[in-house]
Design a protein around this motif. Structure first.
Motif, PDB file in Angstrom:
ATOM      1  N   GLY A  34       0.898  -1.313  -0.021  1.00  0.00           N
ATOM      2  CA  GLY A  34       0.052  -0.063   0.133  1.00  0.00           C
ATOM      3  C   GLY A  34       0.847   1.278   0.112  1.00  0.00           C
ATOM      4  N   ARG A  35       2.141   1.112  -0.163  1.00  0.00           N
ATOM      5  CA  ARG A  35       2.977   2.429  -0.479  1.00  0.00           C
ATOM      6  C   ARG A  35       2.850   2.819  -1.836  1.00  0.00           C
ATOM      7  NH1 ARG A  35       7.718  -0.553   1.685  1.00  0.00           N
ATOM      8  NH2 ARG A  35       9.165   1.371   0.950  1.00  0.00           N
ATOM      9  N   PHE A  36       2.009   3.404  -2.353  1.00  0.00           N
ATOM     10  CA  PHE A  36       1.794   3.688  -3.720  1.00  0.00           C
ATOM     11  C   PHE A  36       2.872   4.812  -4.232  1.00  0.00           C
ATOM     12  CE2 PHE A  36      -2.417   2.373  -2.161  1.00  0.00           C
ATOM     13  CZ  PHE A  36      -2.345   0.990  -2.633  1.00  0.00           C
ATOM     14  N   GLU A  37       3.019   5.746  -3.662  1.00  0.00           N
ATOM     15  CA  GLU A  37       4.033   6.842  -3.878  1.00  0.00           C
ATOM     16  C   GLU A  37       5.396   6.278  -4.029  1.00  0.00           C
ATOM     17  OE1 GLU A  37       3.195   9.556  -4.987  1.00  0.00           O
ATOM     18  OE2 GLU A  37       1.282  10.432  -4.114  1.00  0.00           O
ATOM     19  N   ASP A  38       5.964   5.635  -2.923  1.00  0.00           N
ATOM     20  CA  ASP A  38       7.049   4.911  -2.905  1.00  0.00           C
ATOM     21  C   ASP A  38       7.227   4.016  -4.217  1.00  0.00           C
ATOM     22  OD1 ASP A  38       7.999   6.153  -0.867  1.00  0.00           O
ATOM     23  OD2 ASP A  38       7.489   4.457   0.531  1.00  0.00           O
ATOM     24  N   SER A  39       6.020   3.335  -4.623  1.00  0.00           N
ATOM     25  CA  SER A  39       6.026   2.360  -5.798  1.00  0.00           C
ATOM     26  C   SER A  39       6.153   3.247  -7.139  1.00  0.00           C
ATOM     27  CB  SER A  39       4.715   1.342  -5.808  1.00  0.00           C
ATOM     28  OG  SER A  39       4.512   0.800  -6.718  1.00  0.00           O
ATOM     29  N   LEU A  40       5.590   4.275  -7.197  1.00  0.00           N
ATOM     30  CA  LEU A  40       5.871   5.092  -8.118  1.00  0.00           C
ATOM     31  C   LEU A  40       7.264   5.538  -8.452  1.00  0.00           C
ATOM     32  CD1 LEU A  40       2.417   7.060  -8.396  1.00  0.00           C
ATOM     33  CD2 LEU A  40       3.234   5.549 -10.005  1.00  0.00           C
ATOM     34  N   ALA A  41       7.965   5.906  -7.165  1.00  0.00           N
ATOM     35  CA  ALA A  41       9.225   6.337  -7.384  1.00  0.00           C
ATOM     36  C   ALA A  41      10.142   5.308  -7.836  1.00  0.00           C
ATOM     37  CB  ALA A  41       9.604   6.925  -5.861  1.00  0.00           C
ATOM     38  N   ALA A  42      10.088   3.925  -7.414  1.00  0.00           N
ATOM     39  CA  ALA A  42      10.583   2.744  -7.803  1.00  0.00           C
ATOM     40  C   ALA A  42      10.162   2.434  -9.254  1.00  0.00           C
ATOM     41  CB  ALA A  42      10.277   1.646  -7.091  1.00  0.00           C
ATOM     42  N   LEU A  43       9.365   2.694  -9.650  1.00  0.00           N
ATOM     43  CA  LEU A  43       8.689   2.377 -11.205  1.00  0.00           C
ATOM     44  C   LEU A  43       9.661   3.461 -12.150  1.00  0.00           C
ATOM     45  CD1 LEU A  43       5.129   2.419 -12.237  1.00  0.00           C
ATOM     46  CD2 LEU A  43       6.599   3.891 -13.566  1.00  0.00           C
ATOM     47  N   GLU A  44       9.881   4.749 -11.587  1.00  0.00           N
ATOM     48  CA  GLU A  44      10.692   5.708 -12.335  1.00  0.00           C
ATOM     49  C   GLU A  44      12.035   5.117 -12.592  1.00  0.00           C
ATOM     50  OE1 GLU A  44      10.272   9.516 -10.945  1.00  0.00           O
ATOM     51  OE2 GLU A  44       8.078   9.937 -11.225  1.00  0.00           O
ATOM     52  N   ARG A  45      12.615   4.506 -11.547  1.00  0.00           N
ATOM     53  CA  ARG A  45      13.696   4.128 -11.444  1.00  0.00           C
ATOM     54  C   ARG A  45      14.173   2.845 -12.654  1.00  0.00           C
ATOM     55  NH1 ARG A  45      13.732   5.500  -6.128  1.00  0.00           N
ATOM     56  NH2 ARG A  45      13.196   3.304  -5.505  1.00  0.00           N
ATOM     57  N   LEU A  46      12.931   2.095 -12.430  1.00  0.00           N
ATOM     58  CA  LEU A  46      12.887   0.765 -13.246  1.00  0.00           C
ATOM     59  C   LEU A  46      12.894   1.207 -14.697  1.00  0.00           C
ATOM     60  CD1 LEU A  46      12.644  -2.177 -13.670  1.00  0.00           C
ATOM     61  CD2 LEU A  46      10.145  -1.964 -13.309  1.00  0.00           C
ATOM     62  N   GLN A  47      11.708   2.070 -15.353  1.00  0.00           N
ATOM     63  CA  GLN A  47      11.675   2.523 -16.324  1.00  0.00           C
ATOM     64  C   GLN A  47      13.010   3.047 -16.972  1.00  0.00           C
ATOM     65  OE1 GLN A  47       8.249   5.342 -15.984  1.00  0.00           O
ATOM     66  NE2 GLN A  47       7.261   4.192 -17.290  1.00  0.00           N
ATOM     67  N   GLU A  48      13.872   3.863 -16.174  1.00  0.00           N
ATOM     68  CA  GLU A  48      15.096   4.558 -16.739  1.00  0.00           C
ATOM     69  C   GLU A  48      16.010   3.266 -16.982  1.00  0.00           C
ATOM     70  OE1 GLU A  48      16.436   7.095 -13.872  1.00  0.00           O
ATOM     71  OE2 GLU A  48      14.798   8.449 -14.223  1.00  0.00           O
ATOM     72  N   ALA A  49      16.171   2.180 -16.035  1.00  0.00           N
ATOM     73  CA  ALA A  49      17.021   1.146 -16.360  1.00  0.00           C
ATOM     74  C   ALA A  49      16.572   0.171 -17.337  1.00  0.00           C
ATOM     75  CB  ALA A  49      17.081   0.186 -14.989  1.00  0.00           C
ATOM     76  N   ALA A  50      15.217  -0.015 -17.489  1.00  0.00           N
ATOM     77  CA  ALA A  50      14.651  -0.828 -18.596  1.00  0.00           C
ATOM     78  C   ALA A  50      15.050  -0.203 -19.838  1.00  0.00           C
ATOM     79  CB  ALA A  50      13.250  -1.066 -18.563  1.00  0.00           C
ATOM     80  N   LYS A  51      14.999   1.120 -20.034  1.00  0.00           N
ATOM     81  CA  LYS A  51      15.388   1.782 -21.489  1.00  0.00           C
ATOM     82  C   LYS A  51      16.588   1.709 -21.713  1.00  0.00           C
ATOM     83  CE  LYS A  51      14.574   6.228 -23.550  1.00  0.00           C
ATOM     84  NZ  LYS A  51      14.216   7.804 -23.490  1.00  0.00           N
ATOM     85  N   ALA A  52      17.514   1.841 -20.545  1.00  0.00           N
ATOM     86  CA  ALA A  52      18.983   1.966 -20.896  1.00  0.00           C
ATOM     87  C   ALA A  52      19.437   0.564 -21.168  1.00  0.00           C
ATOM     88  CB  ALA A  52      19.706   2.354 -19.568  1.00  0.00           C
ATOM     89  N   THR A  53      18.678  -0.626 -20.750  1.00  0.00           N
ATOM     90  CA  THR A  53      19.107  -1.974 -21.077  1.00  0.00           C
ATOM     91  C   THR A  53      18.247  -2.612 -22.316  1.00  0.00           C
ATOM     92  OG1 THR A  53      17.880  -2.928 -19.289  1.00  0.00           O
ATOM     93  CG2 THR A  53      20.178  -2.362 -18.878  1.00  0.00           C
TER      94      THR A  53
END
Length: 282
Positions: A34-53
Motif C-alpha cells: 500500500g505504499r503507492f507513492e514509493d512504488s511510483l518512485a521505484a517505477l521511475e527508476r525501473l523505467q530508466e534502467a529498462a530503457k538503458a538495457t
C-alpha cells in the motif's frame, strides 16, 4: 516474487539484469504493502534502467504498475493512461513473457482495474463491457491468476456496486472455487468478503457483516483493497442500522452495539486510527 520468477526465466543472461530485478522487487513490495507513492518512485527508476538495457518485459511491467498505483491513489485518468499503454505495448509474445516474469496476466488484471476506473468515472456501460473483456481474455489463456483477478477485481465488484445480488453470488463462488483449488490466498480474501456481502443481501445482516469482518483483511494482508473492504463493511453496518431501526424490536441492544463496533473498526482501518465516529454517519 518477481525476483525469483525472473531468475528462473532469465537467470544469468546479463549483468544489468540484477539491478532490474532489485528495482522490480522493490516496486512490487511497495505496491502490495500500500505504499503507492514509493512504488511510483521505484517505477521511475525501473523505467530508466529498462530503457538503458532494452529490457522490454520490464517496460511493460512499469506501464502496468503505473496504471495500478494511480488507480489506488485515486488518479483515475492517469491510471487509464497507464493501462492504455499496456494494451498498446502488449503482443501475444510479450504477454506470455511478462506472465512468466510476474506470474500475472497484466492484460487481464489491467482490464479488470480499468473497468473499475470507468465505473468511478461515470461510464457504467463501458465499465461493464471492459469487465466482460477481462473475463473473456482470461478464459482464452486459462491463466488461473488472471481468471481470479478478473472475477474479483472487475466483475464481482461491479456486481456489488450495481446491487446485482445473483451476479455477485455467482462470481463470488467462482472466485472462491479458483482460490481454494489453486491456493490463491489474496483472491480467497476477496471471495470471502464478497460472499459475506451476498449473505448480507439475503437479509442475514449481522452474519454477513461478521463474515466480511472476520476474514482478516484489516491486518494488512491485502493492503491494496483495505479501503474498499472497509467501505463495504461500514456501508453494510449503517444500512443494517437504518433499515431495522424504525421497526420496534427489530434490533436488539447487543446487535446494535456489535454493528456500531464493527462499523467503527472499519472506519478506523481506513483512517489509521479511531479518528471518526461511526454514529456521526447515521
Amino acid at each position: 516474487s518477481i525476483r525469483w520468477r525472473a531468475r528462473a526465466a532469465w537467470g544469468g543472461q546479463a549483468q544489468g539484469q540484477s539491478q532490474l530485478l532489485i528495482l522490480a522487487t522493490e516496486l512490487e513490495h511497495c505496491f502490495t504493502t500500500g505504499r503507492f507513492e514509493d512504488s511510483l518512485a521505484a517505477l521511475e527508476r525501473l523505467q530508466e534502467a529498462a530503457k538503458a538495457t532494452g529490457a522490454e518485459p520490464f517496460t511493460g511491467l512499469a506501464h502496468f504498475y503505473f496504471g495500478a498505483n494511480h488507480h489506488y491513489l485515486g488518479n483515475l485518468q492517469l491510471s487509464e493512461t497507464g493501462f492504455a499503454q499496456v494494451r498498446a505495448w502488449l503482443t501475444p509474445e510479450q504477454r506470455a513473457k511478462l506472465r512468466g516474469l510476474i506470474g500475472l496476466d497484466v492484460e487481464v488484471v489491467g482490464l479488470a482495474i480499468s473497468a473499475r476506473n470507468l465505473w468511478l468515472l461515470g461510464y457504467p456501460e463501458q465499465a461493464l463491457a471492459r469487465s466482460r473483456q477481462a473475463l473473456a481474455s482470461a478464459a482464452v489463456t486459462g491463466a488461473v491468476l488472471g481468471q481470479a483477478g478478473a472475477v474479483a477485481l472487475g466483475a464481482g465488484l461491479l456486481c456489488c456496486l450495481r446491487h446485482d445480488e445473483p451476479g455477485m453470488a455467482e462470481l463470488s463462488e467462482e472466485c472462491y472455487r479458483l482460490s481454494q483449488k489453486h491456493g490463491l490466498i489474496m483472491w480467497a480474501v476477496y471471495s470471502e468478503v464478497l460472499r459475506g456481502r451476498v449473505q448480507f443481501g439475503r437479509g442475514e445482516h449481522l452474519a454477513g457483516i461478521e463474515h466480511m469482518w472476520g476474514v482478516g483483511w484489516q491486518h494488512g494482508n491485502v493492503a491494496t483493497e483495505t479501503d474498499f473492504f472497509a467501505t463495504m463493511v461500514a456501508d453494510s453496518c449503517l444500512a443494517a442500522l437504518r433499515q431495522r431501526a424504525p421497526a420496534a424490536g427489530a434490533i436488539s441492544p447487543t446487535e446494535r452495539s456489535r454493528l456500531l463496533t464493527i462499523g467503527q473498526g472499519a472506519i478506523d482501518s481506513m483512517l489509521g486510527g479511531p479518528e471518526c465516529d461511526v454514529v456521526g454517519f447515521m
